[in-house]
Design a protein around this motif. Structure first.
Motif, PDB file in Angstrom:
ATOM      1  N   GLY A  49     -30.351  21.703 -44.602  1.00 56.17           N
ATOM      2  CA  GLY A  49     -31.616  22.577 -44.529  1.00 56.17           C
ATOM      3  C   GLY A  49     -32.796  22.274 -45.152  1.00 56.17           C
ATOM      4  O   GLY A  49     -33.848  22.206 -44.475  1.00 56.17           O
ATOM      5  N   ALA A  50     -32.530  21.657 -46.358  1.00 51.22           N
ATOM      6  CA  ALA A  50     -33.885  21.129 -46.985  1.00 51.22           C
ATOM      7  C   ALA A  50     -34.446  20.021 -46.475  1.00 51.22           C
ATOM      8  O   ALA A  50     -35.601  19.833 -46.217  1.00 51.22           O
ATOM      9  N   SER A  51     -33.467  18.954 -45.848  1.00 51.26           N
ATOM     10  CA  SER A  51     -33.671  17.981 -45.232  1.00 51.26           C
ATOM     11  C   SER A  51     -34.473  18.109 -43.905  1.00 51.26           C
ATOM     12  O   SER A  51     -35.810  17.646 -43.821  1.00 51.26           O
ATOM     13  N   ALA A  52     -34.177  19.277 -43.177  1.00 46.47           N
ATOM     14  CA  ALA A  52     -34.875  19.387 -41.972  1.00 46.47           C
ATOM     15  C   ALA A  52     -36.168  19.922 -42.291  1.00 46.47           C
ATOM     16  O   ALA A  52     -37.191  19.857 -41.527  1.00 46.47           O
ATOM     17  N   LEU A  53     -36.269  21.049 -43.534  1.00 50.79           N
ATOM     18  CA  LEU A  53     -37.620  21.565 -43.648  1.00 50.79           C
ATOM     19  C   LEU A  53     -38.530  20.521 -44.099  1.00 50.79           C
ATOM     20  O   LEU A  53     -39.786  20.727 -43.684  1.00 50.79           O
ATOM     21  N   LEU A  54     -38.111  19.660 -44.903  1.00 50.67           N
ATOM     22  CA  LEU A  54     -38.801  18.511 -45.434  1.00 50.67           C
ATOM     23  C   LEU A  54     -39.451  17.493 -44.206  1.00 50.67           C
ATOM     24  O   LEU A  54     -40.578  17.091 -44.211  1.00 50.67           O
ATOM     25  N   SER A  55     -38.595  17.466 -43.171  1.00 49.32           N
ATOM     26  CA  SER A  55     -38.886  16.620 -42.256  1.00 49.32           C
ATOM     27  C   SER A  55     -40.101  17.197 -41.441  1.00 49.32           C
ATOM     28  O   SER A  55     -41.038  16.454 -40.844  1.00 49.32           O
ATOM     29  N   ILE A  56     -40.222  18.513 -41.298  1.00 47.63           N
ATOM     30  CA  ILE A  56     -41.162  19.294 -40.639  1.00 47.63           C
ATOM     31  C   ILE A  56     -42.476  19.220 -41.469  1.00 47.63           C
ATOM     32  O   ILE A  56     -43.701  18.956 -40.969  1.00 47.63           O
ATOM     33  N   LEU A  57     -42.327  19.438 -42.741  1.00 45.64           N
ATOM     34  CA  LEU A  57     -43.409  19.561 -43.677  1.00 45.64           C
ATOM     35  C   LEU A  57     -44.377  18.117 -43.779  1.00 45.64           C
ATOM     36  O   LEU A  57     -45.405  18.066 -43.839  1.00 45.64           O
ATOM     37  N   PHE A  58     -43.520  17.041 -43.738  1.00 49.52           N
ATOM     38  CA  PHE A  58     -44.132  15.817 -43.766  1.00 49.52           C
ATOM     39  C   PHE A  58     -44.013  15.111 -42.293  1.00 49.52           C
ATOM     40  O   PHE A  58     -44.378  13.787 -42.486  1.00 49.52           O
ATOM     41  N   GLN A  59     -43.637  15.827 -41.344  1.00 52.23           N
ATOM     42  CA  GLN A  59     -43.942  15.195 -40.297  1.00 52.23           C
ATOM     43  C   GLN A  59     -43.036  13.837 -40.066  1.00 52.23           C
ATOM     44  O   GLN A  59     -43.659  12.646 -39.740  1.00 52.23           O
ATOM     45  N   TRP A  60     -41.762  13.895 -40.407  1.00 53.58           N
ATOM     46  CA  TRP A  60     -40.762  12.648 -40.635  1.00 53.58           C
ATOM     47  C   TRP A  60     -39.613  12.901 -39.802  1.00 53.58           C
ATOM     48  O   TRP A  60     -39.114  14.126 -39.906  1.00 53.58           O
ATOM     49  N   PRO A  61     -38.990  11.892 -39.092  1.00 50.79           N
ATOM     50  CA  PRO A  61     -39.567  10.438 -38.890  1.00 50.79           C
ATOM     51  C   PRO A  61     -40.527  10.424 -37.851  1.00 50.79           C
ATOM     52  O   PRO A  61     -40.852  11.391 -36.959  1.00 50.79           O
ATOM     53  N   VAL A  62     -41.508   9.548 -38.108  1.00 49.31           N
ATOM     54  CA  VAL A  62     -42.587   9.266 -37.175  1.00 49.31           C
ATOM     55  C   VAL A  62     -42.270   8.916 -35.993  1.00 49.31           C
ATOM     56  O   VAL A  62     -41.492   7.872 -35.875  1.00 49.31           O
ATOM     57  N   GLU A  63     -42.531   9.483 -34.952  1.00 46.56           N
ATOM     58  CA  GLU A  63     -42.380   9.128 -33.444  1.00 46.56           C
ATOM     59  C   GLU A  63     -43.182   8.230 -32.931  1.00 46.56           C
ATOM     60  O   GLU A  63     -44.407   8.170 -33.308  1.00 46.56           O
ATOM     61  N   LYS A  64     -42.762   7.132 -32.207  1.00 44.73           N
ATOM     62  CA  LYS A  64     -43.392   6.199 -31.695  1.00 44.73           C
ATOM     63  C   LYS A  64     -43.974   6.741 -30.332  1.00 44.73           C
ATOM     64  O   LYS A  64     -43.428   7.280 -29.447  1.00 44.73           O
ATOM     65  N   ARG A  65     -45.259   6.410 -29.929  1.00 47.44           N
ATOM     66  CA  ARG A  65     -45.986   6.868 -28.949  1.00 47.44           C
ATOM     67  C   ARG A  65     -46.125   5.649 -27.824  1.00 47.44           C
ATOM     68  O   ARG A  65     -46.401   4.498 -28.186  1.00 47.44           O
ATOM     69  N   SER A  66     -45.427   6.110 -26.499  1.00 45.27           N
ATOM     70  CA  SER A  66     -45.383   4.866 -25.354  1.00 45.27           C
ATOM     71  C   SER A  66     -46.892   4.664 -25.218  1.00 45.27           C
ATOM     72  O   SER A  66     -47.766   5.661 -24.870  1.00 45.27           O
TER      73      SER A  66
END
Length: 433
Positions: free
Chosen positions: A416-433
């Protein structure tokens, strides 16, 4: 997405009615599994059909049936059936027991607890069910406690945590199928996004469990090299799905592979294999029926303006993509708290989440990953959830209670903590095609 429907908060009444009915009956009876989910959903369905006097009953029923037969719902149903066939066949040939024995045979005693967590992760990842994994491995917690000199709740926590990791990531779990199909993404893509979010939590969990002292060896296992062959169907499904093979063929070929291994090892004959597949498919009947009913309810809610109301409400508070993702996490978490079922929470939230994701440019794989991760996070911590109740019941309530177990559920908390941090820091960064 049709944006012509007028926003209407009352359109959400069927979902609210379901949650109230299910929660109230559960609290009154003291059992969150006393009230049949299908009956609760049927009441909500008739409530949805009865609403909107401007439309005839025939029109509303037609809309309901259209929602039931949505292509994504039907694809999900087909995948559920095949997943049931594979899981039942693999279990019947002894693949679960073989995996446990192989793992315990090769694990050093001083990291046994971490190894049990890893075994639980792998089995849940392979069979696609946290509950099934817990039912298979919970007795091991007793042996680990007696022979290893550690608290039984700690050993059980490693098993439950690993089961939730595998359930969250498995390519054939109900949650992955539902999350991927409702968001319109490939399961492989959802897995990769999901893996990056939760792997830090898993690594930290392994380190914690490895630091726990085990004073002596666990009871010896009945390992034979023939058991290695029984692990192969799981490895085949895992590798082929990650390699990009269509999930339909993955499950079909995996079932054939497991069945052939069962025939070769004398675990099955052809008629028992066919019956096993039939039982596995029929075992998915409840989730299939619920998925179709929910599809019909959501279609009517959409027509009545409920989806537009949610979009407007979240839009006022979202403050961008990050806020929208937090809204998705909160939505699926709340539904999961009320239903005590992470798959149902995803199925109910999925259509709404898809519209939110589309409005805020959130990729389907990320939306699916957020839904699945937060639903598994909540489910893994509910003292009245099936996973915790099954775990403590199997080892005995006189030995460990749900509250005892909850203090050792390291992985769900970290997930839960890892998922929340992924939202707050917008990680992982997605590659845009």
């Amino acid at each position: 997405m049709n944006n012509t429907f007028k926003s209407n908060r009352w359109a959400l009444l069927p979902i609210i009615l379901f949650l109230i009915l299910y929660l109230t009956s559960s609290l009154v009876s003291g059992d969150f599994y006393k009230m049949p989910l299908i009956i609760s959903f049927l009441v909500a369905a008739f409530c949805a059909i009865a609403m909107n006097r401007k439309r005839s009953i025939e029109e509303k029923i037609e809309s309901f049936v259209k929602g039931m037969g949505d292509k994504n719902i039907m694809m999900m149903v087909f995948i559920f059936l095949l997943a049931g066939c594979f899981a039942a066949t693999a279990k019947a040939v002894g693949a679960v027991d073989a995996t446990v024995n192989v793992g315990l045979h090769f694990l050093p005693p001083n990291i046994m607890l971490a190894g049990v967590f890893i075994i639980s992760c792998f089995i849940a990842l392979s069979v696609g069910t946290s509950l099934g994994t817990i039912l298979a491995l919970a007795p091991m917690a007793v042996s680990l406690s007696e022979k290893g000199g550690i608290a039984i709740a700690l050993a059980l926590g490693a098993i439950v945590g690993g089961a939730m990791f595998g359930d969250n990531l498995s390519l054939i779990s109900d949650t992955t199928i539902a999350a991927s199909r409702t968001q319109g993404c490939r399961m492989k893509d959802k897995f990769r996004m999901n893996f990056k979010i939760v792997v830090p939590a898993a690594i930290i969990s392994i380190i914690i469990y490895a630091c726990c002292n085990v004073t002596s060896e666990i009871a010896p296992t009945t390992f034979t090299f023939k058991q290695l062959g029984l692990v192969l169907p799981y490895l085949f499904v895992l590798v082929s799905a990650l390699a990009g093979m269509n999930v339909i063929f993955v499950l079909l070929l995996g079932t054939v592979f497991a069945g052939v291994m069962g025939l070769a090892y004398g675990k099955l004959d052809i008629w028992l294999w066919l019956k096993t597949m039939s039982d596995g498919a029929l075992g998915m009947s409840e989730i299939i029926i619920i998925s179709m009913i929910v599809g019909g309810i959501v279609e009517i809610i959409r027509i009545n303006g409920g989806i537009e109301f949610l979009l407007e409400t979240i839009g006022k508070r979202a403050n961008g993509k990050k806020g929208a993702e937090l809204g998705i996490a909160l939505l699926v978490s709340l539904v999961n708290v009320f239903t005590a079922n992470n798959t149902i929470a995803i199925i109910m939230s999925g259509p709404i989440v898809k519209d939110i994701a589309s409005a805020y440019d959130i990729s389907p794989k990320r939306a699916a990953s957020i839904m699945d991760t937060f639903s598994c996070f909540v489910q893994g911590l509910l003292p009245y959830g099936a996973q915790i109740l099954a775990a403590v019941t199997l080892v005995g309530l006189e030995r460990v209670t749900p509250l005892d177990l909850m203090q050792y559920l390291y992985y769900p908390y970290l997930m839960g903590a890892s998922a929340l941090l992924s939202i707050l820091f917008q990680w992982p960064v997605e590659k845009r095609s």
